[in-house]
Structures are given as C-alpha cells and as structure tokens.
Motif scaffolding. Sequence first.
Motif, PDB file in Angstrom:
ATOM      1  N   VAL A  22       0.908  -1.214   0.020  1.00  0.00           N
ATOM      2  CA  VAL A  22       0.098  -0.014   0.187  1.00  0.00           C
ATOM      3  C   VAL A  22       0.974   1.149   0.023  1.00  0.00           C
ATOM      4  N   LEU A  23       1.168   1.777  -1.229  1.00  0.00           N
ATOM      5  CA  LEU A  23       2.316   2.633  -1.243  1.00  0.00           C
ATOM      6  C   LEU A  23       1.656   4.058  -1.853  1.00  0.00           C
ATOM      7  N   LYS A  24       2.293   5.046  -1.588  1.00  0.00           N
ATOM      8  CA  LYS A  24       2.164   6.190  -2.089  1.00  0.00           C
ATOM      9  C   LYS A  24       2.751   6.579  -3.454  1.00  0.00           C
ATOM     10  N   PRO A  25       2.294   7.351  -4.304  1.00  0.00           N
ATOM     11  CA  PRO A  25       2.952   7.469  -5.570  1.00  0.00           C
ATOM     12  C   PRO A  25       4.635   7.923  -5.240  1.00  0.00           C
ATOM     13  N   GLY A  26       5.571   7.280  -5.878  1.00  0.00           N
ATOM     14  CA  GLY A  26       6.839   7.756  -5.851  1.00  0.00           C
ATOM     15  C   GLY A  26       7.639   6.921  -4.818  1.00  0.00           C
ATOM     16  N   TRP A  27       6.962   6.050  -4.052  1.00  0.00           N
ATOM     17  CA  TRP A  27       7.573   5.283  -2.955  1.00  0.00           C
ATOM     18  C   TRP A  27       7.817   3.905  -3.037  1.00  0.00           C
ATOM     19  N   MET A  28       8.743   3.381  -2.677  1.00  0.00           N
ATOM     20  CA  MET A  28       9.123   1.986  -2.966  1.00  0.00           C
ATOM     21  C   MET A  28       9.128   1.113  -1.711  1.00  0.00           C
ATOM     22  N   GLN A  29       9.042  -0.221  -1.729  1.00  0.00           N
ATOM     23  CA  GLN A  29       9.209  -1.040  -0.497  1.00  0.00           C
ATOM     24  C   GLN A  29      10.110  -2.073  -0.668  1.00  0.00           C
ATOM     25  N   TYR A  30      10.583  -2.534   0.768  1.00  0.00           N
ATOM     26  CA  TYR A  30      11.362  -3.550   1.052  1.00  0.00           C
ATOM     27  C   TYR A  30      11.051  -4.195   2.328  1.00  0.00           C
ATOM     28  N   GLN A  31      10.755  -5.498   2.091  1.00  0.00           N
ATOM     29  CA  GLN A  31      10.311  -6.365   3.371  1.00  0.00           C
ATOM     30  C   GLN A  31      11.597  -7.252   3.649  1.00  0.00           C
ATOM     31  N   GLN A  32      11.596  -7.606   5.136  1.00  0.00           N
ATOM     32  CA  GLN A  32      12.690  -8.698   5.615  1.00  0.00           C
ATOM     33  C   GLN A  32      11.853  -9.315   6.652  1.00  0.00           C
ATOM     34  N   TRP A  33      12.246 -10.756   6.704  1.00  0.00           N
ATOM     35  CA  TRP A  33      11.627 -11.590   7.888  1.00  0.00           C
ATOM     36  C   TRP A  33      13.037 -11.730   8.673  1.00  0.00           C
ATOM     37  N   ALA A  34      12.793 -11.279  10.120  1.00  0.00           N
ATOM     38  CA  ALA A  34      14.100 -11.755  10.707  1.00  0.00           C
ATOM     39  C   ALA A  34      13.662 -12.366  11.936  1.00  0.00           C
ATOM     40  N   PHE A  35      14.985 -12.628  12.698  1.00  0.00           N
ATOM     41  CA  PHE A  35      14.855 -13.343  14.171  1.00  0.00           C
ATOM     42  C   PHE A  35      14.609 -12.342  15.125  1.00  0.00           C
ATOM     43  N   ALA A  36      13.862 -12.638  16.325  1.00  0.00           N
ATOM     44  CA  ALA A  36      13.749 -11.840  17.473  1.00  0.00           C
ATOM     45  C   ALA A  36      13.012 -12.422  18.509  1.00  0.00           C
ATOM     46  N   ARG A  37      13.153 -11.777  19.644  1.00  0.00           N
ATOM     47  CA  ARG A  37      12.390 -12.225  20.835  1.00  0.00           C
ATOM     48  C   ARG A  37      11.468 -11.541  21.472  1.00  0.00           C
ATOM     49  N   PHE A  38      10.466 -12.146  21.948  1.00  0.00           N
ATOM     50  CA  PHE A  38       9.446 -11.293  22.451  1.00  0.00           C
ATOM     51  C   PHE A  38       9.221 -11.808  24.098  1.00  0.00           C
ATOM     52  N   GLN A  39       8.687 -10.738  24.889  1.00  0.00           N
ATOM     53  CA  GLN A  39       8.192 -11.067  26.157  1.00  0.00           C
ATOM     54  C   GLN A  39       6.829 -10.522  26.626  1.00  0.00           C
ATOM     55  N   CYS A  40       5.888 -11.338  27.368  1.00  0.00           N
ATOM     56  CA  CYS A  40       4.576 -10.950  27.463  1.00  0.00           C
ATOM     57  C   CYS A  40       4.806  -9.931  28.514  1.00  0.00           C
ATOM     58  N   SER A  41       3.937  -8.728  28.560  1.00  0.00           N
ATOM     59  CA  SER A  41       3.941  -7.777  29.603  1.00  0.00           C
ATOM     60  C   SER A  41       2.911  -8.150  30.551  1.00  0.00           C
ATOM     61  N   SER A  42       2.144  -9.312  30.374  1.00  0.00           N
ATOM     62  CA  SER A  42       1.095  -9.620  31.351  1.00  0.00           C
ATOM     63  C   SER A  42       1.841 -10.952  32.339  1.00  0.00           C
ATOM     64  N   CYS A  43       2.274 -12.083  31.431  1.00  0.00           N
ATOM     65  CA  CYS A  43       2.825 -13.139  32.288  1.00  0.00           C
ATOM     66  C   CYS A  43       4.171 -13.314  32.353  1.00  0.00           C
ATOM     67  N   SER A  44       5.023 -12.392  31.750  1.00  0.00           N
ATOM     68  CA  SER A  44       6.564 -12.475  31.439  1.00  0.00           C
ATOM     69  C   SER A  44       7.233 -13.556  30.740  1.00  0.00           C
ATOM     70  N   ARG A  45       5.959 -14.318  30.139  1.00  0.00           N
ATOM     71  CA  ARG A  45       6.526 -15.538  29.167  1.00  0.00           C
ATOM     72  C   ARG A  45       7.346 -14.875  28.128  1.00  0.00           C
ATOM     73  N   SER A  46       8.447 -15.602  27.651  1.00  0.00           N
ATOM     74  CA  SER A  46       9.316 -15.229  26.504  1.00  0.00           C
ATOM     75  C   SER A  46       9.173 -16.405  25.436  1.00  0.00           C
ATOM     76  N   TRP A  47       9.450 -15.684  24.468  1.00  0.00           N
ATOM     77  CA  TRP A  47       9.515 -16.810  22.918  1.00  0.00           C
ATOM     78  C   TRP A  47      10.478 -16.220  21.913  1.00  0.00           C
ATOM     79  N   ALA A  48      10.809 -16.925  21.043  1.00  0.00           N
ATOM     80  CA  ALA A  48      11.518 -16.412  20.100  1.00  0.00           C
ATOM     81  C   ALA A  48      10.720 -16.831  18.711  1.00  0.00           C
ATOM     82  N   SER A  49      11.193 -15.972  17.898  1.00  0.00           N
ATOM     83  CA  SER A  49      10.361 -16.233  16.239  1.00  0.00           C
ATOM     84  C   SER A  49      11.644 -15.899  15.472  1.00  0.00           C
ATOM     85  N   ALA A  50      11.417 -16.551  14.235  1.00  0.00           N
ATOM     86  CA  ALA A  50      12.528 -16.266  13.098  1.00  0.00           C
ATOM     87  C   ALA A  50      11.600 -15.657  11.856  1.00  0.00           C
TER      88      ALA A  50
END
Length: 237
Positions: A37-65
Amino acid sequence: MAPDTEVWKQVFQELIQEVKPWHRWTLTPDKGLLPNVLKPGWMQYQQWAFARFQCSSCSRSWASAQVQVLFHMHWSEEKARGQVKMRVFAQRCKKCSQPLFEVPEFTQENISRILNNLVFRILKKCYREGFKSMEEIPMIKEISLEGPHDSDNCEACLQGFCARRGLGPAMSLPTSWIPRANTTCQVEREVEICPSSEHFCSYTPRNHTNISISCCFLLVIVVVVVIVVKTVGALKT
C-alpha cells in the motif's frame, strides 16, 4: 517499532552516511504502514528476521524467526533528500486470555544486518547502483527453530500480510526462509524461555511417517490375500 527506536535511527544514519555523505535521509516509525500500500513515488522493501518477545502480562518469553520488518522508501533527487518509514509487526502471547501485541527485541547484530540490507536496497532502487545479484545478509538465529508458525498470534498474519500463510499482497520470502523439500511442518518451532532457568523449553511436533508406512503395508497384504483367495476359488470351480 521497538522501544530502541533511537538505536535503529543511529545505526541507519551511520550506514547511509558511509555511502551517501552529502545526502540527507531520515528513518521514522509508522504503525500504519501496510505491505504493497504505497503512495506515488514510494518503494517497498520487506525482511523476515529473528527476534525475541516477552509478554507484558505473564512475563513469558519466546523467540520467532518470522518477524516481519517493513520499509517504505522515497527519494527526491531535486532536494537530495530521502525518507524511510518503518514498521515491525508484533506478536502476542498464546497462553494469556487477553494478550497484548508485544514489540520484538532484536540483537544489535541483527539490527545492523537488517539496516545494511535496507541500505543495499536503497542504493539499488533509488540510485540504480549495486550489483543485481547482490544477496541479502542473513539474520543470525540464536537458536534452532522449526515447526508451524503461530499465525493465530502474529499481527502480520491476522492482518493478512504474512507470507507463510500465503494471504494478502505480501511478497514472497527470501530463499533462506523457504523450508526444504520432503520436510513436514519445519518452518518454525516456538521456543519458550523457562522462567525458572536459562534453558529453553521446546515442543517438537510428532512424526506420523512411520504410522503411514505401516498402514500402507497392511493394506498391501490385505489386497494380496484377497487376490489369492479369489484365484484359488476360481481354480476349484
């Protein structure tokens, strides 16, 4: 974007100034950014990366690629000025009843790799520079991940922009993230960080290959027995 927005901006400025010191570029977060969903003259680039998450409610942590990082770029040659808008899609805890979407936490090394790839793409798309065959710098995965992606708690999937599910106008994944042939459900295994230790708690999907082979073998035996019985009966008559 994650709370370390200033880190992303600083690293981006360092990298872009190395290749285009006389041009002004800015990097700003935009939570409303959508793939293709681009405005005129704009270009796009996407990446899929590895990162970690932590739940703000139960403090559970997990990782995703499969953390989607989306960039929209615009370059004005007349003003010698460029803009980059960025969005990092969030994930939520699958064990909480009313979880919030949590922003991912990237390592400094992966932030540098993501932004290096972005600068390469800017050189190619905005300045017509660089080699056509130039490959992306792969992300560092701290742990091995396999198994199905948790699409029910992925912000990109729920909005129809996750390439793993093949929904929406999302672009195809880099080759490094495509599962190998003859494998079953080995895209990503969620790895939880045990709250009581530094070890990882993981779940590996069951393998039904042996069961399938046994069923096929029994079916073949039954068919052979039926044929033999019919043949003997025909000979007796």
